[in-house]
Design a protein around this motif. Sequence first.
Motif, PDB file in Angstrom:
ATOM      1  N   VAL A   5     -33.108  31.404   1.503  1.00  0.00           N
ATOM      2  CA  VAL A   5     -33.928  32.590   1.213  1.00  0.00           C
ATOM      3  C   VAL A   5     -34.415  32.520  -0.234  1.00  0.00           C
ATOM      4  O   VAL A   5     -34.818  33.513  -0.815  1.00  0.00           O
ATOM      5  CB  VAL A   5     -33.172  33.911   1.488  1.00  0.00           C
ATOM      6  CG1 VAL A   5     -32.971  34.114   2.979  1.00  0.00           C
ATOM      7  CG2 VAL A   5     -31.862  33.977   0.744  1.00  0.00           C
ATOM      8  N   ALA A  24     -34.655  39.515   9.705  1.00  0.00           N
ATOM      9  CA  ALA A  24     -35.519  38.809   8.756  1.00  0.00           C
ATOM     10  C   ALA A  24     -35.270  37.301   8.809  1.00  0.00           C
ATOM     11  O   ALA A  24     -36.220  36.511   8.799  1.00  0.00           O
ATOM     12  CB  ALA A  24     -35.307  39.343   7.342  1.00  0.00           C
ATOM     13  N   LEU A  25     -34.008  36.915   8.869  1.00  0.00           N
ATOM     14  CA  LEU A  25     -33.692  35.484   8.930  1.00  0.00           C
ATOM     15  C   LEU A  25     -34.244  34.839  10.192  1.00  0.00           C
ATOM     16  O   LEU A  25     -34.785  33.732  10.155  1.00  0.00           O
ATOM     17  CB  LEU A  25     -32.183  35.262   8.844  1.00  0.00           C
ATOM     18  CG  LEU A  25     -31.534  35.544   7.496  1.00  0.00           C
ATOM     19  CD1 LEU A  25     -30.024  35.351   7.591  1.00  0.00           C
ATOM     20  CD2 LEU A  25     -32.129  34.670   6.403  1.00  0.00           C
ATOM     21  N   TYR A  85     -36.122  40.298   2.290  1.00  0.00           N
ATOM     22  CA  TYR A  85     -34.695  40.051   2.513  1.00  0.00           C
ATOM     23  C   TYR A  85     -33.906  40.353   1.240  1.00  0.00           C
ATOM     24  O   TYR A  85     -32.882  41.016   1.267  1.00  0.00           O
ATOM     25  CB  TYR A  85     -34.491  38.596   2.950  1.00  0.00           C
ATOM     26  CG  TYR A  85     -33.055  38.203   3.172  1.00  0.00           C
ATOM     27  CD1 TYR A  85     -32.491  38.299   4.440  1.00  0.00           C
ATOM     28  CD2 TYR A  85     -32.262  37.724   2.128  1.00  0.00           C
ATOM     29  CE1 TYR A  85     -31.178  37.929   4.668  1.00  0.00           C
ATOM     30  CE2 TYR A  85     -30.947  37.360   2.343  1.00  0.00           C
ATOM     31  CZ  TYR A  85     -30.405  37.462   3.606  1.00  0.00           C
ATOM     32  OH  TYR A  85     -29.092  37.096   3.823  1.00  0.00           O
ATOM     33  N   LYS A 135     -38.040  34.624   9.807  1.00  0.00           N
ATOM     34  CA  LYS A 135     -38.366  33.625   8.784  1.00  0.00           C
ATOM     35  C   LYS A 135     -38.249  32.215   9.356  1.00  0.00           C
ATOM     36  O   LYS A 135     -39.125  31.372   9.142  1.00  0.00           O
ATOM     37  CB  LYS A 135     -37.445  33.776   7.572  1.00  0.00           C
ATOM     38  CG  LYS A 135     -37.621  32.686   6.519  1.00  0.00           C
ATOM     39  CD  LYS A 135     -36.545  32.726   5.461  1.00  0.00           C
ATOM     40  CE  LYS A 135     -35.172  32.448   5.969  1.00  0.00           C
ATOM     41  NZ  LYS A 135     -34.830  31.031   6.128  1.00  0.00           N
ATOM     42  N   ARG A 138     -31.497  42.250   7.635  1.00  0.00           N
ATOM     43  CA  ARG A 138     -31.376  40.886   7.118  1.00  0.00           C
ATOM     44  C   ARG A 138     -31.268  39.857   8.246  1.00  0.00           C
ATOM     45  O   ARG A 138     -31.860  38.791   8.178  1.00  0.00           O
ATOM     46  CB  ARG A 138     -30.184  40.771   6.166  1.00  0.00           C
ATOM     47  CG  ARG A 138     -30.480  41.390   4.819  1.00  0.00           C
ATOM     48  CD  ARG A 138     -29.325  41.231   3.869  1.00  0.00           C
ATOM     49  NE  ARG A 138     -29.881  41.095   2.524  1.00  0.00           N
ATOM     50  CZ  ARG A 138     -29.312  40.453   1.539  1.00  0.00           C
ATOM     51  NH1 ARG A 138     -28.148  39.849   1.728  1.00  0.00           N
ATOM     52  NH2 ARG A 138     -29.878  40.382   0.366  1.00  0.00           N
TER      53      ARG A 138
END
Length: 133
Positions: free
Chosen positions: A108, A54-55, A42, A58, A51
């Motif tokens: 992050v 990815a969030l 990220y 995650k 992004r």
Amino acid sequence: MLARLLRPKHVASAHCDLPCGVYDPAQARIEAESVKAIMEKYAGNEDPVFRARALTIKEERAELVKHHLWVLWTDYFKPPHLEQYPQLHQLFWDATKLAGAAGAKGTVDVSKAEDLLGKIDEISKIFWETKAA
């Protein structure tokens, strides 16, 4: 007479309804490693679509960390373990908080993921000591 006939000849106990006996903190660790790697990726990518994905991933992985930790805490560890390792409650509390909104799910910051991995390592050490006993 009937009560005596119905009384079981052997009394058994299990940690759950279907005692598989398969527990391993490695499951939580693998997901926490994934959280850390995603945080690093990220930080190295400016693409907003990447992004956002990815969030989402995650946060899913962080939720799995919490799940695997809670399975260990609620199904594997028993009162005798807590007597032998009185820090277990605080350790699981800290680890699940680091996996949750105050940690991996809510940031992050790679240092939070590293802290989480450290807590999982502490849990793992205790887990394997209890398995060897």
